[in-house]
Design an enzyme around this catalytic site. Structure first.
Site, PDB file in Angstrom:
ATOM      1  N   ASP A  54      35.534  54.023  47.066  1.00  0.00           N
ATOM      2  CA  ASP A  54      34.900  54.896  47.734  1.00  0.00           C
ATOM      3  C   ASP A  54      34.027  54.151  48.692  1.00  0.00           C
ATOM      4  O   ASP A  54      32.669  53.994  48.702  1.00  0.00           O
ATOM      5  CB  ASP A  54      33.937  55.556  46.808  1.00  0.00           C
ATOM      6  CG  ASP A  54      32.905  54.743  45.861  1.00  0.00           C
ATOM      7  OD1 ASP A  54      33.418  53.599  45.667  1.00  0.00           O
ATOM      8  OD2 ASP A  54      31.652  55.201  45.484  1.00  0.00           O
ATOM      9  N   HIS A 104      33.398  49.320  45.463  1.00  0.00           N
ATOM     10  CA  HIS A 104      32.134  49.600  46.500  1.00  0.00           C
ATOM     11  C   HIS A 104      31.056  49.847  45.639  1.00  0.00           C
ATOM     12  O   HIS A 104      30.656  50.938  45.623  1.00  0.00           O
ATOM     13  CB  HIS A 104      32.606  50.560  47.609  1.00  0.00           C
ATOM     14  CG  HIS A 104      33.890  50.319  48.344  1.00  0.00           C
ATOM     15  ND1 HIS A 104      35.179  50.741  47.967  1.00  0.00           N
ATOM     16  CD2 HIS A 104      34.234  49.365  49.573  1.00  0.00           C
ATOM     17  CE1 HIS A 104      36.041  50.514  48.612  1.00  0.00           C
ATOM     18  NE2 HIS A 104      35.625  49.701  49.686  1.00  0.00           N
ATOM     19  N   GLY A 130      36.043  44.531  48.181  1.00  0.00           N
ATOM     20  CA  GLY A 130      36.775  45.031  47.189  1.00  0.00           C
ATOM     21  C   GLY A 130      38.060  45.437  47.345  1.00  0.00           C
ATOM     22  O   GLY A 130      39.098  45.319  46.404  1.00  0.00           O
ATOM     23  N   GLU A 170      30.868  44.223  45.772  1.00  0.00           N
ATOM     24  CA  GLU A 170      29.695  44.707  46.738  1.00  0.00           C
ATOM     25  C   GLU A 170      29.808  43.949  48.097  1.00  0.00           C
ATOM     26  O   GLU A 170      29.386  42.647  47.636  1.00  0.00           O
ATOM     27  CB  GLU A 170      28.606  45.221  46.320  1.00  0.00           C
ATOM     28  CG  GLU A 170      27.480  45.510  47.140  1.00  0.00           C
ATOM     29  CD  GLU A 170      28.002  46.919  47.994  1.00  0.00           C
ATOM     30  OE1 GLU A 170      27.873  46.834  49.323  1.00  0.00           O
ATOM     31  OE2 GLU A 170      28.350  47.837  47.652  1.00  0.00           O
ATOM     32  N   HIS A 223      30.512  61.954  40.927  1.00  0.00           N
ATOM     33  CA  HIS A 223      30.115  61.136  39.356  1.00  0.00           C
ATOM     34  C   HIS A 223      30.462  62.172  38.223  1.00  0.00           C
ATOM     35  O   HIS A 223      30.591  61.810  37.143  1.00  0.00           O
ATOM     36  CB  HIS A 223      28.661  61.031  39.561  1.00  0.00           C
ATOM     37  CG  HIS A 223      28.352  60.065  40.303  1.00  0.00           C
ATOM     38  ND1 HIS A 223      27.024  59.654  41.008  1.00  0.00           N
ATOM     39  CD2 HIS A 223      29.162  58.751  40.674  1.00  0.00           C
ATOM     40  CE1 HIS A 223      27.284  58.466  41.736  1.00  0.00           C
ATOM     41  NE2 HIS A 223      28.236  57.920  41.608  1.00  0.00           N
TER      42      HIS A 223
END
Length: 285
Positions: free
Chosen positions: A169, A42, A149, A118, A19
């Site tokens: 990710d 994701h 995704g 998702e 992040h």
């Protein structure tokens, strides 16, 4: 297939690295007026309660965000990341942790778009509810997809503005995720070679995890940044996450200098033992 819930790991050391990098990419994209798309393959639930039962079960955030929350004089990149989280915890008590979609929501402008994928049914439902609670503007600029995704990306690149950040990710609980990352990126770069692609991967004692960065280097072409953070030596039984990495294709030109300042600081604040270390490699031709 649907066993993974990021709530157990929210705010851990891997999230901190991921992040911080994402925040810096978003800040760079905001320097131009031209709109961009943020595409998260994701997305998870979007927001996580660190006092909830999932986060408390393992307490991984204690070795992540909690270890930097009150730190003095952090590098600029860490400060920007913490500012986002403090905005969600206005009373100064750390409780709510933002997933990648919320990092983007807090950074994107009205003209920018979010495309969130998702697959986990419960996570997708919670994500939709959380976005709805943000209000009309967030709903207007966001499309959410309860689907894979990896498969969905190709329909969204290149975007009309030809500016996009794609975050990849997966949980990597399924070892096929490593292969799927490479396959997806190869196709994406053929369709949209100038996009910014940010790939997170775990440091675990698995051959696929150790091979992935080298495979990404071969795909990436002339511009990439690879940052990794190891917080401890691998466990004797080979289990567990001892670090993670971020591989960014077509990164902001400012990212390398920011990470040179940030990674040593993260080692000092998140490192568990003498094997804590970082690596920063990049290519810019």
């Amino acid at each position: 297939m649907f066993s993974y819930r990021h709530g157990f790991h929210a705010g851990n050391h891997a999230d901190v690295l991921k992040h911080i990098v994402l925040t810096q990419i978003l800040r760079y994209f905001n320097q131009k007026d031209t709109p961009y798309w943020f595409i998260d393959l994701h997305a998870g639930a979007g927001l996580y309660d660190l006092e909830g039962q999932w986060a408390q079960k393992k307490g991984e955030y204690l070795g992540g965000i909690a270890s930097v929350w009150g730190a003095k004089n952090p590098p600029a990149a860490v400060l920007h990341y913490l500012d986002v989280i403090k905005g969600l915890n206005p009373d100064g008590e750390l409780r709510i942790y933002p997933g990648s979609p919320w990092i983007a929501f807090e950074s994107c402008r009205e003209q920018d778009k979010l495309r969130l994928f998702e697959m986990h049914p419960s996570e997708a439902d919670i994500l939709r509810m959380n976005v709805e609670h943000r209000g009309t503007q967030s709903l207007r600029q966001t499309n959410m997809y309860a689907e894979d995704g990896f498969a969905g990306l190709k329909a969204h690149i290149p975007p009309p503005s030809r500016r996009a950040i794609v975050l990849i990710d997966p949980s990597y609980e399924d070892k096929n995720d490593y292969r799927q990352v490479v396959v997806t990126l190869k196709d994406a770069l053929a369709r949209f070679p100038t996009g910014c692609y940010a790939v997170w991967y775990p440091q675990v004692l698995r051959r696929e995890a150790q091979d992935l960065p080298r495979q990404l280097e071969r795909l990436a072409g002339k511009s990439w940044t690879h940052a990794s953070l190891s917080i401890q030596k691998p466990a004797p039984d080979g289990l567990g996450l001892y670090g993670s990495g971020m591989f960014v294709i077509n990164p902001p030109w400012t990212l390398n200098a920011e990470l040179k300042q940030t990674l040593p600081w993260l080692v000092s604040h998140l490192g568990v033992d003498a094997r804590a270390a970082y690596k920063l490699d990049f290519l810019d031709k």
